[in-house]
Design a protein around this motif. Structure first.
Motif, short mmCIF file in Angstrom:
data_model
loop_
_atom_site.label_atom_id
_atom_site.label_comp_id
_atom_site.label_asym_id
_atom_site.label_seq_id
_atom_site.Cartn_x
_atom_site.Cartn_y
_atom_site.Cartn_z
N LEU A 1 14.77 -1.47 2.59
CA LEU A 1 13.38 -1.53 2.25
C LEU A 1 13.06 -2.06 0.69
CD1 LEU A 1 11.87 1.57 3.82
CD2 LEU A 1 11.62 -0.62 4.56
N LEU B 1 5.73 -4.78 1.55
CA LEU B 1 6.14 -3.81 2.41
C LEU B 1 4.77 -3.43 3.14
CD1 LEU B 1 8.55 -1.54 0.33
CD2 LEU B 1 9.16 -3.50 2.01
N GLU C 1 6.16 1.47 5.54
CA GLU C 1 7.39 1.16 5.08
C GLU C 1 7.14 1.76 3.45
OE1 GLU C 1 9.23 -2.93 6.82
OE2 GLU C 1 7.50 -3.18 5.03
#
Length: 402
Positions: free
Chosen positions: A330, A339, A343
């Protein structure tokens, strides 16, 4: 009284017993806390009745003002000055908020006496690890949120059940107002960076369902807590005045916020006047107020702080990150695209677990510390590149293969 030496809380107790009538009501207390700069997070003075042994640093003034604010909140609410009971209540209050958990600060809270443990706890509210915060971050974020402790302690004394939720609500409104106050200004590049930083921080204080489209003002309309509203207005005034000027759009924003908060126009004008006077009186005593635009100093300083923390803990961070493939993936994605909210939430939860295991990074768990997370996420891939390159061969591995 020396707030940097042990026993200062008990010393304060012996002094304050002779000055129980220093503040006849909470209005008088709040006015004094504004005059001293405590509400603004820029402590320039302490109450006149408190003696001190040496010239006090701003951190020491902040500790005294915080304890004094908590004590008289207790005294005015309970109608009595039982100091031993007060100390126990404050410690229990922070216990409810889980501020004093050993997992956050290791062996920070040691000793048997409640007053001794409270000394270390209050010190942790001001700074960690010998003032690793720069003055800018210390004052404009961490210390400016210290008055939230006072508001929450007032709720605690009145039997409010879910203090954590209340804390998140106040912090959410404060950050939203700060963001929109900045947005009301004629922004330059650094102001925009700061606005984006504040916007990103909302994802990390359990408010991901909210945004900066102005919907937060519905919450203001429904908030009936007088002193919370007065504090939020003062935060807005501080933000728009940070470049030592107030134009029409900023003034319109302040009066709009004041109206939403149910505050009369003369009190809104007084709030603007008070912050103006505070800046005027303290330009020489608080040097960094001379900076033309505190947003510049604020953003640059936070970047330096986070970079220093990452470098100081690089080995430990690398080890912790290597154990979480999802987090590394991530963070790698964050270098090429924004993101999603889900996330970001995953990143938040996993980073917080890491911060709890590394005492030096506990600042990210303090009130206001969430604002640093976007910078942290941005800098990790640059400062710890090996953690984000699965095919990289370390020098140690090369020598082993050869």
């Amino acid at each position: 009284m020396n707030p940097s030496a042990s026993g200062w809380i008990e010393k304060y107790g012996s002094v304050v017993q002779k000055h129980q009538n220093a503040f006849p009501d909470f209005d008088a207390l709040y006015s004094t806390l504004k005059k001293s700069g405590f509400v603004y997070g820029l402590n320039s003075s302490i109450p006149d009745f408190i003696p001190f042994e040496h010239s006090l640093s701003e951190d020491e003034k902040a500790k005294i003002n915080l304890l004094n604010a908590l004590y008289f909140t207790y005294y005015l609410n309970e109608g009595k000055g039982d100091y031993v009971h007060f100390v126990e209540q404050v410690y229990k209050f922070y216990e409810v908020l889980k501020i004093n958990r050993a997992g956050f600060f290791g062996k920070l809270l040691t000793g048997n006496k409640t007053s001794a443990k409270l000394e270390k706890l209050l010190a942790s509210r001001i700074y960690i690890e010998d003032n690793i915060f720069s003055k800018t971050f210390n004052s404009l974020i961490t210390n400016s949120l210290l008055f939230v402790d006072v508001l929450l302690f007032k709720h605690y004394l009145n039997g409010v059940d879910d203090l954590k939720t209340k804390a998140e609500e106040i912090e959410y409104l404060a950050i939203n107002i700060t963001y929109h106050a900045l947005s009301s200004k004629e922004q330059n590049r650094k102001d925009n960076k700061l606005s984006q930083l504040l916007a990103s921080s909302l994802t990390y204080i359990n408010c991901a369902e909210n945004n900066f489209d102005g919907s937060y003002r519905d919450r203001l309309l429904n908030n009936k807590e007088i002193w919370e509203n007065r504090y939020l207005l003062d935060m807005a005034c501080l933000t728009v005045w940070e470049d030592h000027s107030l134009d029409y759009t900023e003034s319109e924003f302040i009066f709009g916020i004041g109206k939403d908060l149910g505050i009369e126009n003369h009190l809104i004008s007084e709030s603007i006047m008070h912050v103006t006077e505070f800046f005027r009186q303290n330009l020489d005593t608080i040097p960094y107020l001379k900076e033309k635009n505190l947003a510049h100093q604020f953003y640059d300083s936070m970047g330096k702080i986070v970079k220093k923390l990452i470098l100081r803990n690089s080995k430990r961070l690398h080890k912790e990150l290597s154990q979480s493939a999802e987090l590394v993936a991530l963070l790698s994605k964050s270098t090429v695209r924004d993101l999603s909210r889900d996330e970001k939430k995953k990143v938040q939860n996993q980073l917080i677990d890491i911060f709890k295991s590394i005492p030096s990074l506990a600042i990210f768990i303090l009130p206001g510390g969430a604002i640093l997370l976007p910078i942290f996420i941005k800098l990790i891939p640059k400062l710890l590149p090996s953690a984000f390159d699965e095919n990289r061969i370390d020098e140690e591995e090369k020598s082993t293969n050869n």
